[in-house]
Design an enzyme around this catalytic site. Structure first.
Site, short mmCIF file in Angstrom:
data_model
loop_
_atom_site.label_atom_id
_atom_site.label_comp_id
_atom_site.label_asym_id
_atom_site.label_seq_id
_atom_site.Cartn_x
_atom_site.Cartn_y
_atom_site.Cartn_z
N LYS A 66 0.82 -1.23 0.00
CA LYS A 66 0.00 0.00 0.00
C LYS A 66 0.85 1.28 0.00
CE LYS A 66 -4.05 -2.15 2.08
NZ LYS A 66 -5.06 -2.11 3.14
N ASP A 103 -10.15 2.19 2.53
CA ASP A 103 -10.28 1.42 3.78
C ASP A 103 -11.07 2.19 4.83
OD1 ASP A 103 -8.90 -0.86 2.94
OD2 ASP A 103 -6.95 0.00 3.45
N GLY A 128 -3.73 0.74 18.59
CA GLY A 128 -2.73 0.54 17.54
C GLY A 128 -2.46 1.84 16.80
N GLY A 131 -0.26 1.16 10.07
CA GLY A 131 -0.89 1.56 8.81
C GLY A 131 -2.40 1.50 8.86
P1 ATR Z 1 -0.69 -2.41 10.09
O1 ATR Z 1 -0.13 -1.72 8.89
O2 ATR Z 1 -1.50 -3.64 9.77
O3 ATR Z 1 -1.39 -1.50 11.03
P2 ATR Z 1 1.81 -2.32 11.49
O4 ATR Z 1 2.16 -1.04 10.85
O5 ATR Z 1 2.85 -3.38 11.64
O6 ATR Z 1 0.59 -3.05 10.80
O7 ATR Z 1 1.22 -1.97 12.92
C1 ATR Z 1 0.82 -2.93 13.77
C2 ATR Z 1 0.20 -2.29 15.03
O8 ATR Z 1 -0.15 -3.33 15.92
C3 ATR Z 1 1.16 -1.38 15.77
O9 ATR Z 1 0.41 -0.37 16.39
C4 ATR Z 1 1.75 -2.35 16.81
O10 ATR Z 1 2.25 -1.70 17.96
P3 ATR Z 1 3.74 -1.07 17.96
O11 ATR Z 1 3.66 0.19 17.17
O12 ATR Z 1 4.03 -0.82 19.39
O13 ATR Z 1 4.62 -2.12 17.33
C5 ATR Z 1 0.53 -3.14 17.15
N1 ATR Z 1 0.84 -4.47 17.73
C6 ATR Z 1 1.35 -5.55 17.10
N2 ATR Z 1 1.45 -6.60 17.93
C7 ATR Z 1 0.97 -6.16 19.13
C8 ATR Z 1 0.79 -6.78 20.41
N3 ATR Z 1 1.12 -8.05 20.62
N4 ATR Z 1 0.27 -6.02 21.41
C9 ATR Z 1 -0.07 -4.73 21.19
N5 ATR Z 1 0.08 -4.10 20.01
C10 ATR Z 1 0.57 -4.80 18.99
#
Ligand code: ATR
Length: 272
Positions: A66, A103, A128, A131
């Site tokens: 993306k 989205d 979160g 992205g």
């Molecule tokens: P996407 O593009 O799908 O949002 P990403 O950019 O990798 O994926 O972001 C994933 C989100 O999930 C982030 O906010 C991440 O928190 P961090 O910024 O602290 O890494 C969050 N996330 C992933 N695994 C997690 C977990 N086990 N507990 C809490 N937050 C989690």
């Protein structure tokens, strides 16, 4: 010859987009072909350019491309610009590649039109700051919640997003450790935690009375976040299948100038 459309990703074989768009085309009597195309991890630009050079009319873009699609687009909608991500590409009347992000609008349509939810004057929490969150903050703020809080494990990422969207509404950032004592009318899960079957640490009394919860993920079984919501008194616990169908309908509208009725496709997907 039928107009050609596709979803490009890696992996992409599991994508439900061909099923959804083929159903939309049948319903709207549009002569088009929609397929799933696997692009090499380092080869999105070449694959997308080849698709359009070969007469392709429009592309959906999924993980992990993306941001690449954002960079490739010559013009971008305001939503795509702020989201930093493009999930829908088309060639505009000037022959330029135009990038959109459907989205966020898809999520908003699912939670307001399909589910009948209200966000106006509500306290909204988004879990979160990746992205997925970037793509939904602007459309959520446009529903005029009294406050939108972004909570993230890495607090600095939530702060960056809150600063980015500050001009568009009341938005703030926090870490999970700041949540105890706060109550929200809406909690949306945009973390990747559910992919690992885990949840961010959420206080037991996070939900206000009649709170609604929405998980951007979906699965055959209720997601771990939807189960948490039900166990903690949510009035509704919705998953992201409706968002998937609605983001597709928004893309179809951009491409074909008509909005399909999503109810039947959603029913079919739920039944699968
Ligand atoms: P996407 O593009 O799908 O949002 P990403 O950019 O990798 O994926 O972001 C994933 C989100 O999930 C982030 O906010 C991440 O928190 P961090 O910024 O602290 O890494 C969050 N996330 C992933 N695994 C997690 C977990 N086990 N507990 C809490 N937050 C989690």
């Amino acid at each position: 010859m039928s107009d050609r459309y596709a979803v490009m990703g890696n992996p992409v074989a599991h994508s439900k987009s061909p099923f959804i768009h083929t159903s939309f085309a049948r319903q709207c009597r549009q002569d088009l072909r929609y397929e799933a195309l696997l692009a090499p991890l380092d080869g999105f630009k070449q694959a997308a350019e080849a698709f359009f050079a070969g007469g392709g009319k429009g592309l959906n873009v999924t993980v992990p491309f993306k941001q690449d699609a954002w960079a490739l687009a010559r013009r971008r909608s305001v939503g795509a610009e702020l989201a930093g991500a493009v999930n829908t590409l088309l060639l505009n009347a000037e022959g330029e590649l135009e990038g959109h992000n459907t989205d966020g609008p898809g999520l908003v349509r699912d939670l307001t039109v399909n589910a009948g939810g209200e966000l106006r004057d509500k306290r909204v929490l988004v879990l979160g700051a990746g992205g997925a969150t970037r793509g939904i903050v602007l459309p959520l703020l446009q529903l005029e919640p009294v406050e939108l809080v972004i909570a993230n494990r890495t607090r600095s990422k939530a702060e960056e997003l809150a600063a980015l969207f500050a001009a568009h509404g009341r938005v703030s950032a926090c870490g999970y450790e700041d949540l105890p004592g706060q109550r929200f009318d809406w909690v949306l899960n945009a973390t990747a935690a559910s992919l690992e079957g885990s949840l961010p640490p959420l206080p037991d009394d996070l939900l206000a009375q009649d709170a609604w919860c929405y998980d951007l993920m979906y699965a055959k079984e209720p997601t771990i976040f939807c189960r948490w919501a039900q166990e903690h008194g949510a009035a509704r616990a919705l998953d992201g299948l409706g968002m998937l169908v609605e983001q597709a309908a928004e893309a179809f509208l951009l491409w074909r100038g008509m909005r399909p009725d999503t109810r039947e496709v959603l029913r079919e997907l739920r039944a699968l």
